[in-house]
Design an enzyme around this catalytic site. Structure first.
Site, PDB file in Angstrom:
ATOM      1  N   HIS A  83       0.880  -1.147  -0.212  1.00  0.00           N
ATOM      2  CA  HIS A  83       0.103   0.029  -0.020  1.00  0.00           C
ATOM      3  C   HIS A  83       0.953   1.339   0.086  1.00  0.00           C
ATOM      4  CE1 HIS A  83      -3.534   2.290   0.861  1.00  0.00           C
ATOM      5  NE2 HIS A  83      -2.776   3.116   1.510  1.00  0.00           N
ATOM      6  N   GLU A  84       1.848   1.271   0.854  1.00  0.00           N
ATOM      7  CA  GLU A  84       2.588   2.694   0.878  1.00  0.00           C
ATOM      8  C   GLU A  84       3.591   2.630  -0.144  1.00  0.00           C
ATOM      9  OE1 GLU A  84       1.754   4.716   3.092  1.00  0.00           O
ATOM     10  OE2 GLU A  84       0.338   3.435   4.297  1.00  0.00           O
TER      11      GLU A  84
ATOM     12  N   HIS B  59       1.819   4.741  -2.611  1.00  0.00           N
ATOM     13  CA  HIS B  59       2.232   6.076  -2.636  1.00  0.00           C
ATOM     14  C   HIS B  59       3.453   6.554  -2.995  1.00  0.00           C
ATOM     15  CE1 HIS B  59      -1.930   6.366  -0.803  1.00  0.00           C
ATOM     16  NE2 HIS B  59      -1.538   5.865   0.343  1.00  0.00           N
TER      17      HIS B  59
END
Length: 462
Positions: free
Chosen positions: A18-19, A22
């Site tokens: 997920h990170e 980003h």
């Protein structure tokens, strides 16, 4: 120990992916990344990158989340924060056009969906032995019996009035389609091929909804069961009613309490209906018939906390069913994976929507304790079960983060949509108020999920 390791590994993978979404898109858009953190709280490990940005990589003590800190992402305190060098101003997050900020924030959930697609595609490509959807005789009076489903019917497609029947290859496909139809409050349109080769279409009406009671088994409630061989004892638990009665591994159960035991599901239902009662079990052991008296035990009903107890034999049952290796070529596996992610996402949103309007039980919410329990159980069943679990949780995480709730990615995306349409950012005063509301909502949902977790945990341990 397996449960803890499986949970930590699963959460770590999902957070990193997920990170990483980003981080990757932020770098692609030219934004300076100050920190990439897995977890919150006390820093256990820190490393500073060698690149010109000197990004700080950290591992923290509480592995229930993570974050990517970008230059200019949040309001700065002039007295405490050093001024941003003029040459770095074009690389701050808040100086980026709205479409870049949207892409950076959306990348986290998108990467979760991409991970799920990759995992589902891997499972479809490798394949697995799956029970074929060949039906046994339904119980008299059941929904399946009323629809005229018969023994040896093979399910070939399942749909609804709103969705054309789609082909099914395995029993798990049938289960999922009926689960979806029940959640949607629709009848199921089932196409079957009979033992004589003739095809016909039947309608399953008044399907139960697992949204109202997460413990409900839609297949069992409908009366569908696989065509199986003899019911045998796979394992007898030490100190159980089954061990005291003299049951052994490999025993074939012929009758229970005078009723023919042709289906393991029937046998389980009869046992549960007789807590702390006496019964007789007719078995075949090495071809010889025997009758064993048994005094059943009792256990709490997880589907009805505080309700009557359920009978317990303390033996694991086994019933052979016909299986087939179900696998896809790489291109078809990818298509299957994309459809699976879409269906799972839509199903999650439907259940969430029904919870909001009071049409679904709040027991559908699960927290870290339940997730950890499922992680351990999936890992104990083998790598394929664990990968399927990881894919499912990845989809759930992606859907959760896209909800339009302030403090979640979806809340920020909503702000950017407003900014794109009006040409002005949402005022900071509004954002501050909405953030407090969002935090309150998240805390409420987290508390409810933990309450559900603890209720299940205490119920399971009596």
């Amino acid at each position: 120990m397996l449960t803890v390791l499986a949970f930590v590994f699963a959460i770590a993978v999902l957070i990193v992916v997920h990170e990483l979404g980003h981080y990757s898109v932020a770098r692609l858009c030219g934004v300076k990344v100050l920190r990439f953190s897995v977890g919150f709280g006390k820093v256990l490990f820190r490393r500073v990158g060698r690149g010109p940005d000197r990004t700080e990589w950290t591992l923290c003590a509480i592995p229930l989340g993570g974050y990517v800190k970008m230059l200019g992402e949040s309001a700065r305190d002039p007295e405490r924060d050093p001024p941003i060098p003029p040459e770095d101003l074009p690389r701050t997050f808040d100086h980026q056009p709205v479409y870049k900020r949207f892409a950076i924030v959306a990348a986290g959930p998108v990467f979760n969906f991409l991970l799920a697609i990759a995992l589902y595609a891997l499972l479809a490509w490798v394949g697995a032995q799956e029970p074929l959807p060949i039906l046994g005789a339904p119980p008299p009076g059941s929904i399946a019996a009323q629809a005229d489903l018969r023994a040896k019917d093979r399910v070939v497609a399942v749909g609804t009035d709103e969705e054309a029947p789609t082909p099914v290859r395995a029993w798990s496909d049938v289960r999922m389609r009926l689960y979806e139809a029940g959640i949607g409050g629709r009848d199921a349109i089932v196409q079957v091929r009979g033992a004589d080769g003739a095809e016909r279409t039947v309608r399953l009406r008044e399907l139960p909804s697992a949204a109202r009671s997460p413990q409900v088994d839609v297949i069992e409630q409908v009366g569908l069961r696989l065509l199986g061989g003899p019911v045998t004892i796979a394992e007898v638990l030490p100190g159980s009613a089954g061990e005291r009665a003299g049951l052994r591994r490999g025993d074939q159960i012929v009758r229970f309490a005078g009723q023919p035991a042709d289906q393991a599901s029937d046998l389980i239902r009869w046992i549960r209906a007789m807590p702390e009662q006496n019964a007789s079990i007719d078995i075949l052991r090495d071809g010889l018939p025997m009758t064993l008296p048994v005094r059943l035990g009792a256990d709490a009903d997880s589907a009805n906390p505080g309700g009557p107890k359920l009978g317990k034999l303390g033996a694991q049952l086994s019933q052979h069913v016909e299986t087939e290796l179900i696998r896809d070529e790489p291109v078809h596996a990818l298509g299957h994976a994309m459809r699976e992610v879409w269906r799972t996402s839509m199903l999650s949103l439907k259940v969430l929507g029904k919870m909001i309007v009071g049409q679904a039980s709040l027991q559908n919410l699960s927290g870290p304790i339940t997730v950890a329990d499922f992680a351990g159980k999936a890992a104990s069943l083998g790598w394929q079960s664990f990968v399927a679990f990881l894919a499912l949780i990845s989809v759930s995480l992606g859907v959760l983060n896209l909800l339009p709730v302030p403090v979640l990615d979806g809340g920020h995306l909503l702000y950017y949509c407003v900014e794109f349409l009006t040409g002005k950012p949402v005022p900071e005063s509004w954002q501050a108020v909405l953030q407090k509301i969002g935090i309150a909502c998240i805390l409420l949902l987290t508390s409810l999920a933990l309450y559900n977790d603890l209720s299940r945990l205490f119920l399971a341990h009596g």
